[in-house]
Scaffold this active site. Structure first.
Site, PDB file in Angstrom:
ATOM      1  N   GLY A  12     -25.491  12.058 -61.054  1.00 26.05           N
ATOM      2  CA  GLY A  12     -25.862  13.640 -60.492  1.00 26.05           C
ATOM      3  C   GLY A  12     -25.764  14.407 -61.853  1.00 26.05           C
ATOM      4  O   GLY A  12     -25.447  15.574 -61.893  1.00 26.05           O
ATOM      5  N   ILE A  19     -23.361  20.858 -63.687  1.00 23.54           N
ATOM      6  CA  ILE A  19     -22.071  20.548 -64.476  1.00 23.54           C
ATOM      7  C   ILE A  19     -22.253  19.029 -65.418  1.00 23.54           C
ATOM      8  O   ILE A  19     -21.806  18.772 -66.437  1.00 23.54           O
ATOM      9  CB  ILE A  19     -20.997  20.413 -63.415  1.00 23.54           C
ATOM     10  N   GLY A  20     -23.068  18.265 -64.342  1.00 23.26           N
ATOM     11  CA  GLY A  20     -23.068  16.885 -65.111  1.00 23.26           C
ATOM     12  C   GLY A  20     -23.901  16.935 -66.326  1.00 23.26           C
ATOM     13  O   GLY A  20     -23.467  16.259 -67.283  1.00 23.26           O
ATOM     14  N   ALA A  22     -23.843  19.419 -68.573  1.00 31.05           N
ATOM     15  CA  ALA A  22     -22.993  20.008 -69.460  1.00 31.05           C
ATOM     16  C   ALA A  22     -22.004  19.000 -69.986  1.00 31.05           C
ATOM     17  O   ALA A  22     -21.722  18.794 -71.152  1.00 31.05           O
ATOM     18  CB  ALA A  22     -22.203  21.189 -68.859  1.00 31.05           C
ATOM     19  N   SER A 141     -12.930  19.072 -57.114  1.00 34.32           N
ATOM     20  CA  SER A 141     -13.301  20.696 -56.737  1.00 34.32           C
ATOM     21  C   SER A 141     -11.837  21.265 -56.470  1.00 34.32           C
ATOM     22  O   SER A 141     -11.095  20.709 -56.095  1.00 34.32           O
ATOM     23  CB  SER A 141     -14.349  20.821 -55.635  1.00 34.32           C
ATOM     24  N   TYR A 154     -17.299  19.264 -46.904  1.00 34.05           N
ATOM     25  CA  TYR A 154     -17.430  19.677 -48.207  1.00 34.05           C
ATOM     26  C   TYR A 154     -15.642  19.521 -48.855  1.00 34.05           C
ATOM     27  O   TYR A 154     -15.570  18.839 -49.689  1.00 34.05           O
ATOM     28  CB  TYR A 154     -17.918  20.811 -48.894  1.00 34.05           C
ATOM     29  N   SER A 157     -14.408  16.187 -48.130  1.00 37.40           N
ATOM     30  CA  SER A 157     -14.798  15.053 -49.052  1.00 37.40           C
ATOM     31  C   SER A 157     -14.161  15.353 -50.398  1.00 37.40           C
ATOM     32  O   SER A 157     -13.878  14.382 -51.199  1.00 37.40           O
ATOM     33  CB  SER A 157     -16.419  15.373 -49.399  1.00 37.40           C
TER      34      SER A 157
HETATM   35  N1  NAD Z   1     -20.878  24.480 -58.807  1.00 35.76           N
HETATM   36  C1  NAD Z   1     -19.675  24.532 -58.665  1.00 35.76           C
HETATM   37  O1  NAD Z   1     -19.291  25.600 -58.156  1.00 35.76           O
HETATM   38  C2  NAD Z   1     -18.650  23.263 -58.254  1.00 35.76           C
HETATM   39  C3  NAD Z   1     -17.374  23.424 -58.342  1.00 35.76           C
HETATM   40  C4  NAD Z   1     -16.532  22.452 -58.032  1.00 35.76           C
HETATM   41  C5  NAD Z   1     -17.182  21.071 -58.077  1.00 35.76           C
HETATM   42  N2  NAD Z   1     -18.688  21.128 -58.162  1.00 35.76           N
HETATM   43  C6  NAD Z   1     -19.002  19.582 -58.241  1.00 35.76           C
HETATM   44  O2  NAD Z   1     -19.677  19.117 -59.348  1.00 35.76           O
HETATM   45  C7  NAD Z   1     -20.579  18.314 -58.997  1.00 35.76           C
HETATM   46  C8  NAD Z   1     -22.124  18.880 -59.675  1.00 35.76           C
HETATM   47  O3  NAD Z   1     -22.638  19.617 -59.080  1.00 35.76           O
HETATM   48  P1  NAD Z   1     -23.348  21.149 -59.797  1.00 35.76           P
HETATM   49  O4  NAD Z   1     -22.491  21.978 -59.405  1.00 35.76           O
HETATM   50  O5  NAD Z   1     -23.588  20.307 -61.016  1.00 35.76           O
HETATM   51  O6  NAD Z   1     -24.702  21.145 -58.842  1.00 35.76           O
HETATM   52  P2  NAD Z   1     -25.873  20.331 -58.996  1.00 35.76           P
HETATM   53  O7  NAD Z   1     -26.669  20.579 -57.731  1.00 35.76           O
HETATM   54  O8  NAD Z   1     -26.626  20.555 -60.409  1.00 35.76           O
HETATM   55  O9  NAD Z   1     -25.613  18.868 -59.431  1.00 35.76           O
HETATM   56  C9  NAD Z   1     -25.535  17.930 -58.409  1.00 35.76           C
HETATM   57  C10 NAD Z   1     -26.541  16.740 -58.742  1.00 35.76           C
HETATM   58  O10 NAD Z   1     -26.237  15.732 -57.610  1.00 35.76           O
HETATM   59  C11 NAD Z   1     -27.697  15.085 -57.418  1.00 35.76           C
HETATM   60  N3  NAD Z   1     -27.530  14.379 -56.361  1.00 35.76           N
HETATM   61  C12 NAD Z   1     -27.800  14.829 -55.112  1.00 35.76           C
HETATM   62  N4  NAD Z   1     -27.711  13.688 -54.135  1.00 35.76           N
HETATM   63  C13 NAD Z   1     -27.559  12.674 -54.883  1.00 35.76           C
HETATM   64  C14 NAD Z   1     -27.546  11.125 -54.741  1.00 35.76           C
HETATM   65  N5  NAD Z   1     -27.543  10.771 -53.455  1.00 35.76           N
HETATM   66  N6  NAD Z   1     -27.572  10.268 -55.664  1.00 35.76           N
HETATM   67  C15 NAD Z   1     -27.599  10.861 -56.993  1.00 35.76           C
HETATM   68  N7  NAD Z   1     -27.691  11.944 -57.130  1.00 35.76           N
HETATM   69  C16 NAD Z   1     -27.511  12.966 -56.313  1.00 35.76           C
HETATM   70  C17 NAD Z   1     -28.621  16.100 -57.632  1.00 35.76           C
HETATM   71  O11 NAD Z   1     -29.891  15.790 -57.671  1.00 35.76           O
HETATM   72  C18 NAD Z   1     -27.973  16.982 -58.680  1.00 35.76           C
HETATM   73  O12 NAD Z   1     -28.668  16.778 -60.200  1.00 35.76           O
HETATM   74  C19 NAD Z   1     -20.654  18.137 -57.609  1.00 35.76           C
HETATM   75  O13 NAD Z   1     -19.797  16.847 -57.140  1.00 35.76           O
HETATM   76  C20 NAD Z   1     -20.154  19.263 -57.213  1.00 35.76           C
HETATM   77  O14 NAD Z   1     -19.572  19.237 -55.684  1.00 35.76           O
HETATM   78  C21 NAD Z   1     -19.254  22.075 -58.269  1.00 35.76           C
END
Ligand code: NAD
Length: 195
Positions: A12, A19-20, A22, A141, A154, A157
């Site tokens: 991801g 975040i990934g 980064a 999270s 969510y 999870s």
């Molecule tokens: N943004 C926030 O506020 C926040 C806060 C806490 C935790 N998170 C967690 O950080 C992580 C990254 O999220 P983000 O905020 O960078 O959003 P994001 O949407 O940029 O990242 C999620 C990535 O996961 C990929 N993805 C979705 N389904 C998938 C699958 N079945 N197989 C492989 N890849 C898949 C998407 O294409 C996307 O690139 C997540 O686990 C999210 O729950 C985010």
């Protein structure tokens, strides 16, 4: 911690605002040998790959299409990254969605995808499996610690990821195989998941 020369795999990490991505930039900046980016979105993944290869070198990053809900996909992607870079030291289970309508998918990606990735990390890095040990980092999270009435599944999870990570971190098999497991719990970050 010195991570120079290590090889990392992250799920991801296929969006420039995510975040990934980064995390990948930090890893490359700290001179890891290579990073394998796994994502389901090929268009975004190729964009990220182009940017990172231009900036950090063509041979230090690969992109692999992978749906973390598929064990076959994940197994194949682990093999590709390991074969390409010759080893694996760091696994980041980061893919996640916020979908309360298709809540089964949210659990399948966020929680089960993280569990799949953690067990595959054991098989690919564990000393009893021919590896040298390694580190697993799971993206949980703040919703894994506090209640989120607007995102109940969510939140479930992410609570699951925290509980799984805390238990597996002290699991005897993981310790014997020299695999350390941890999670981090970001608060709100402005990324595409918020859309
Ligand atoms: N943004 C926030 O506020 C926040 C806060 C806490 C935790 N998170 C967690 O950080 C992580 C990254 O999220 P983000 O905020 O960078 O959003 P994001 O949407 O940029 O990242 C999620 C990535 O996961 C990929 N993805 C979705 N389904 C998938 C699958 N079945 N197989 C492989 N890849 C898949 C998407 O294409 C996307 O690139 C997540 O686990 C999210 O729950 C985010």
């Amino acid at each position: 911690m010195n991570i120079e020369g290590k090889v990392a795999l992250i799920t991801g990490a296929g969006h420039v605002m995510g975040i990934g991505y980064a995390i990948v930039r930090q890893l490359l900046g700290k001179r890891v040998k290579g990073v394998g980016i796994l994502d389901i979105n090929d268009e975004n993944g190729r964009e990220v790959l182009d940017i990172l290869q231009n900036e950090f070198g063509e041979h230090r990053v690969i992109y692999v299409n992978c749906d973390v809900t598929s064990k076959t996909d994940l197994e194949g992607a682990f093999e590709k990254v390991k074969t390409h870079f010759g080893k694996l030291d760091i696994v980041c289970n980061n893919a996640g969605i916020q979908n309360e309508v298709n809540w089964e998918l949210t659990l399948n990606i966020n929680l089960m995808g993280t569990i799949r990735g953690t067990y595959l990390a054991l098989e690919h890095m564990g000393v009893n499996y021919g590896g040298s040990g390694g580190i697993v980092i799971n993206t949980a999270s703040i919703a894994g610690i506090m209640t989120t009435s607007h995102l109940p599944v969510y939140g479930a999870s992410k609570h699951g990821i925290v509980a799984f990570t805390r238990s597996i971190a002290s699991n005897r098999t993981f310790k014997e195989n020299k695999i350390r497991v941890s999670a981090f719990c970001p608060a709100k970050v402005d990324t595409p998941i918020q859309d």
